[in-house]
Design a protein around this motif. Structure first.
Motif, PDB file in Angstrom:
ATOM      1  N   LEU A  51      39.451  77.541  94.059  1.00 45.70           N
ATOM      2  CA  LEU A  51      38.150  76.972  93.695  1.00 45.70           C
ATOM      3  C   LEU A  51      37.139  77.166  94.820  1.00 45.70           C
ATOM      4  CD1 LEU A  51      39.280  73.652  91.942  1.00 45.70           C
ATOM      5  CD2 LEU A  51      38.365  75.711  90.863  1.00 45.70           C
ATOM      6  N   LYS A  52      37.613  77.044  96.048  1.00 46.57           N
ATOM      7  CA  LYS A  52      36.734  77.259  97.197  1.00 46.57           C
ATOM      8  C   LYS A  52      36.273  78.725  97.243  1.00 46.57           C
ATOM      9  CE  LYS A  52      37.888  75.208 100.967  1.00 46.57           C
ATOM     10  NZ  LYS A  52      38.575  74.847 102.245  1.00 46.57           N
ATOM     11  N   TYR A  53      37.200  79.641  96.940  1.00 40.93           N
ATOM     12  CA  TYR A  53      36.864  81.075  96.922  1.00 40.93           C
ATOM     13  C   TYR A  53      35.825  81.354  95.844  1.00 40.93           C
ATOM     14  CZ  TYR A  53      37.485  86.137  97.082  1.00 40.93           C
ATOM     15  OH  TYR A  53      37.267  87.490  97.215  1.00 40.93           O
ATOM     16  N   ILE A  54      35.997  80.747  94.671  1.00 41.36           N
ATOM     17  CA  ILE A  54      35.032  80.918  93.578  1.00 41.36           C
ATOM     18  C   ILE A  54      33.665  80.422  94.006  1.00 41.36           C
ATOM     19  CG2 ILE A  54      34.363  80.021  91.304  1.00 41.36           C
ATOM     20  CD1 ILE A  54      37.294  80.141  90.490  1.00 41.36           C
ATOM     21  N   ALA A  55      33.630  79.250  94.646  1.00 36.62           N
ATOM     22  CA  ALA A  55      32.357  78.659  95.074  1.00 36.62           C
ATOM     23  C   ALA A  55      31.628  79.528  96.094  1.00 36.62           C
ATOM     24  CB  ALA A  55      32.604  77.270  95.655  1.00 36.62           C
ATOM     25  N   GLN A  56      32.379  80.218  96.920  1.00 39.28           N
ATOM     26  CA  GLN A  56      31.774  81.034  97.975  1.00 39.28           C
ATOM     27  C   GLN A  56      31.434  82.452  97.515  1.00 39.28           C
ATOM     28  OE1 GLN A  56      34.822  80.714 100.985  1.00 39.28           O
ATOM     29  NE2 GLN A  56      34.033  78.763 101.770  1.00 39.28           N
ATOM     30  N   ASN A  57      32.070  82.895  96.424  1.00 41.79           N
ATOM     31  CA  ASN A  57      31.886  84.295  96.000  1.00 41.79           C
ATOM     32  C   ASN A  57      31.504  84.450  94.535  1.00 41.79           C
ATOM     33  OD1 ASN A  57      33.113  85.857  98.517  1.00 41.79           O
ATOM     34  ND2 ASN A  57      34.495  84.162  98.060  1.00 41.79           N
ATOM     35  N   TYR A  58      31.045  83.361  93.896  1.00 41.31           N
ATOM     36  CA  TYR A  58      30.771  83.389  92.463  1.00 41.31           C
ATOM     37  C   TYR A  58      29.729  84.435  92.060  1.00 41.31           C
ATOM     38  CZ  TYR A  58      26.435  80.931  93.518  1.00 41.31           C
ATOM     39  OH  TYR A  58      25.198  80.606  94.012  1.00 41.31           O
ATOM     40  N   ALA A  59      28.838  84.795  93.003  1.00 42.47           N
ATOM     41  CA  ALA A  59      27.763  85.728  92.680  1.00 42.47           C
ATOM     42  C   ALA A  59      28.241  87.179  92.646  1.00 42.47           C
ATOM     43  CB  ALA A  59      26.623  85.588  93.688  1.00 42.47           C
ATOM     44  N   HIS A  88      31.483  77.418  86.728  1.00 43.77           N
ATOM     45  CA  HIS A  88      30.843  77.234  88.037  1.00 43.77           C
ATOM     46  C   HIS A  88      29.502  77.963  88.086  1.00 43.77           C
ATOM     47  CE1 HIS A  88      30.719  76.292  92.309  1.00 43.77           C
ATOM     48  NE2 HIS A  88      30.235  77.510  92.482  1.00 43.77           N
ATOM     49  N   ARG A  89      29.454  79.170  87.575  1.00 47.38           N
ATOM     50  CA  ARG A  89      28.200  79.931  87.562  1.00 47.38           C
ATOM     51  C   ARG A  89      27.129  79.214  86.748  1.00 47.38           C
ATOM     52  NH1 ARG A  89      31.042  85.885  86.641  1.00 47.38           N
ATOM     53  NH2 ARG A  89      31.205  86.446  88.883  1.00 47.38           N
ATOM     54  N   THR A 144      16.768  73.380  88.082  1.00 49.52           N
ATOM     55  CA  THR A 144      16.193  72.029  88.124  1.00 49.52           C
ATOM     56  C   THR A 144      15.710  71.620  89.510  1.00 49.52           C
ATOM     57  OG1 THR A 144      18.414  71.090  88.426  1.00 49.52           O
ATOM     58  CG2 THR A 144      17.547  71.186  86.174  1.00 49.52           C
ATOM     59  N   THR A 145      16.204  72.278  90.559  1.00 46.37           N
ATOM     60  CA  THR A 145      15.833  71.860  91.918  1.00 46.37           C
ATOM     61  C   THR A 145      14.993  72.891  92.670  1.00 46.37           C
ATOM     62  OG1 THR A 145      17.907  72.748  92.847  1.00 46.37           O
ATOM     63  CG2 THR A 145      17.906  70.445  92.132  1.00 46.37           C
ATOM     64  N   THR A 146      14.780  74.057  92.083  1.00 43.87           N
ATOM     65  CA  THR A 146      13.938  75.071  92.725  1.00 43.87           C
ATOM     66  C   THR A 146      12.890  75.566  91.725  1.00 43.87           C
ATOM     67  OG1 THR A 146      15.239  77.027  92.071  1.00 43.87           O
ATOM     68  CG2 THR A 146      15.966  75.824  94.031  1.00 43.87           C
ATOM     69  N   LYS A 147      11.995  76.390  92.208  1.00 39.04           N
ATOM     70  CA  LYS A 147      10.950  76.946  91.344  1.00 39.04           C
ATOM     71  C   LYS A 147      11.323  78.336  90.820  1.00 39.04           C
ATOM     72  CE  LYS A 147       7.273  74.346  93.665  1.00 39.04           C
ATOM     73  NZ  LYS A 147       5.993  74.418  94.425  1.00 39.04           N
ATOM     74  N   SER A 148      12.600  78.682  90.948  1.00 39.14           N
ATOM     75  CA  SER A 148      13.073  79.991  90.500  1.00 39.14           C
ATOM     76  C   SER A 148      12.944  80.144  88.985  1.00 39.14           C
ATOM     77  CB  SER A 148      14.538  80.189  90.896  1.00 39.14           C
ATOM     78  OG  SER A 148      14.703  80.111  92.285  1.00 39.14           O
ATOM     79  N   LYS A 149      12.612  81.350  88.560  1.00 38.08           N
ATOM     80  CA  LYS A 149      12.530  81.665  87.134  1.00 38.08           C
ATOM     81  C   LYS A 149      13.935  81.949  86.606  1.00 38.08           C
ATOM     82  CE  LYS A 149       8.024  81.565  87.361  1.00 38.08           C
ATOM     83  NZ  LYS A 149       7.251  80.443  86.790  1.00 38.08           N
ATOM     84  N   VAL A 150      14.078  81.913  85.295  1.00 40.69           N
ATOM     85  CA  VAL A 150      15.386  82.145  84.686  1.00 40.69           C
ATOM     86  C   VAL A 150      15.923  83.519  85.069  1.00 40.69           C
ATOM     87  CG1 VAL A 150      16.627  82.428  82.516  1.00 40.69           C
ATOM     88  CG2 VAL A 150      14.924  80.603  82.736  1.00 40.69           C
ATOM     89  N   TYR A 151      15.063  84.535  85.026  1.00 39.45           N
ATOM     90  CA  TYR A 151      15.524  85.897  85.343  1.00 39.45           C
ATOM     91  C   TYR A 151      15.932  86.010  86.813  1.00 39.45           C
ATOM     92  CZ  TYR A 151      11.062  87.088  87.621  1.00 39.45           C
ATOM     93  OH  TYR A 151       9.976  87.118  88.460  1.00 39.45           O
ATOM     94  N   GLU A 152      15.267  85.227  87.687  1.00 38.85           N
ATOM     95  CA  GLU A 152      15.610  85.260  89.120  1.00 38.85           C
ATOM     96  C   GLU A 152      16.985  84.627  89.354  1.00 38.85           C
ATOM     97  OE1 GLU A 152      11.240  84.984  91.253  1.00 38.85           O
ATOM     98  OE2 GLU A 152      12.185  83.134  90.533  1.00 38.85           O
ATOM     99  N   VAL A 153      17.248  83.511  88.670  1.00 41.90           N
ATOM    100  CA  VAL A 153      18.530  82.842  88.795  1.00 41.90           C
ATOM    101  C   VAL A 153      19.651  83.714  88.235  1.00 41.90           C
ATOM    102  CG1 VAL A 153      19.917  80.875  88.024  1.00 41.90           C
ATOM    103  CG2 VAL A 153      17.554  80.535  88.771  1.00 41.90           C
ATOM    104  N   SER A 154      19.381  84.384  87.128  1.00 43.06           N
ATOM    105  CA  SER A 154      20.407  85.216  86.487  1.00 43.06           C
ATOM    106  C   SER A 154      20.812  86.400  87.354  1.00 43.06           C
ATOM    107  CB  SER A 154      19.899  85.717  85.134  1.00 43.06           C
ATOM    108  OG  SER A 154      18.809  86.599  85.297  1.00 43.06           O
ATOM    109  N   CYS A 155      19.931  86.786  88.280  1.00 49.15           N
ATOM    110  CA  CYS A 155      20.233  87.921  89.153  1.00 49.15           C
ATOM    111  C   CYS A 155      20.961  87.511  90.421  1.00 49.15           C
ATOM    112  CB  CYS A 155      18.937  88.655  89.531  1.00 49.15           C
ATOM    113  SG  CYS A 155      18.129  89.475  88.148  1.00 49.15           S
ATOM    114  N   GLN A 156      21.093  86.218  90.640  1.00 46.60           N
ATOM    115  CA  GLN A 156      21.744  85.753  91.872  1.00 46.60           C
ATOM    116  C   GLN A 156      23.247  85.741  91.738  1.00 46.60           C
ATOM    117  OE1 GLN A 156      20.021  82.256  93.723  1.00 46.60           O
ATOM    118  NE2 GLN A 156      18.040  82.646  92.764  1.00 46.60           N
TER     119      GLN A 156
END
Length: 266
Positions: free
Chosen positions: A198-206, A244-245, A254-266
């Motif tokens: 789970l820790k590995y997933i959290a650190q490398n989910y992107a 997790h993703r 909900t906590t940043t001003k990122s757009k949906v497309y910006e979040v989807s690319c992270q």
């Protein structure tokens, strides 16, 4: 008459400072008898509703990186905003009351009473998460927040402060807000392999994470790791990765001003 007013204003200010220092002493683990503790709580008029009162630990993530680009004045403004506003934001509907103090530049402790009916922890967690989201949007920082067990008596206040800090430290991924209840932390006794996965997933989910990659890191077979996920969590590896993703995306939206497309690319 003016002197009398000034005297009472100064006395009120000194009492407020003493009350905050008292909470700092409790947080730091200063030992005092239950009798002494009860006297001071009564003297400072600190409300503790048995079974509905909780200690909350708030910590600013990656604080060393944050202060590199900030002046001392900006840091002080952040501290004051959190300590002065956390009780106001939580108590807007009159359902939560309490006090919040800073214990260092990046840590805070609060003692909060939940007056609303129903699940106190769920209500408190929701209110705190909303308050943290507001601070994150304003200052561009994330928080690790821990909630203690319910305080049943005065003597349990010190223990509650310690468990709130322990809950806050149980953070898997930094960069997004987390609110952890101590009971959830203490009952999440998964096998070491699951915790590490789970820790590995959290650190490398992107990145393009696979069960084979994680199994190799843990020196176990992919088949055995998949079995552990189903046995311990009741979910497949891919389900946990996707979940997790999605949770990270929700938090960022909900906590940043990122757009949906910006979040989807992270």
């Amino acid at each position: 008459r003016r002197r009398t007013m000034q005297y009472y204003e100064q006395l009120s200010s000194e009492l407020s400072s003493a009350k905050k220092q008292f909470l700092r002493d409790i947080f730091s683990g200063e030992i005092m008898s239950d009798e002494e503790l009860a006297k001071k709580i009564g003297f400072y008029n600190i409300e503790l509703l048995p079974g509905r009162c909780y200690a909350i630990h708030i910590s600013i993530d990656s604080f060393d990186e944050y202060i590199r680009e900030k002046t001392r004045e900006e840091i002080c403004r952040l501290k004051c905003d959190i300590t002065d506003s956390i009780t106001e934001r939580l108590g807007e509907a009159g359902q939560v009351s309490g006090i919040c103090v800073d214990t260092s530049d990046n840590t805070f402790i609060a003692v909060m009473n939940v007056k609303s009916e129903g699940d106190a922890v769920a209500f408190l967690r929701r209110q705190i998460k909303e308050a943290a989201a507001g601070f994150s949007e304003t200052y561009g920082v994330s928080f690790s927040i821990g909630i203690s067990e319910a305080i049943e008596e005065v003597g349990a206040l010190c223990t509650a402060c310690a468990s709130a800090r322990r809950a806050a430290e149980n953070k898997v991924i930094y960069g997004i807000n987390s609110v952890s209840f101590i009971h959830d932390v203490e009952t999440a006794c998964y096998k070491r392999e699951i915790q590490e996965a789970l820790k590995y997933i959290a650190q490398n989910y992107a990145s393009d994470v696979t069960v084979e990659m994680v199994a190799k890191e843990l020196y176990i077979s992919a088949g055995y790791l998949m079995h552990l996920f189903k046995d311990e969590l009741g979910k497949t590896f891919n389900e946990c990765l996707t979940e997790h993703r999605i949770n990270v995306a929700k938090e960022l939206l909900t906590t940043t001003k990122s757009k949906v497309y910006e979040v989807s690319c992270q």
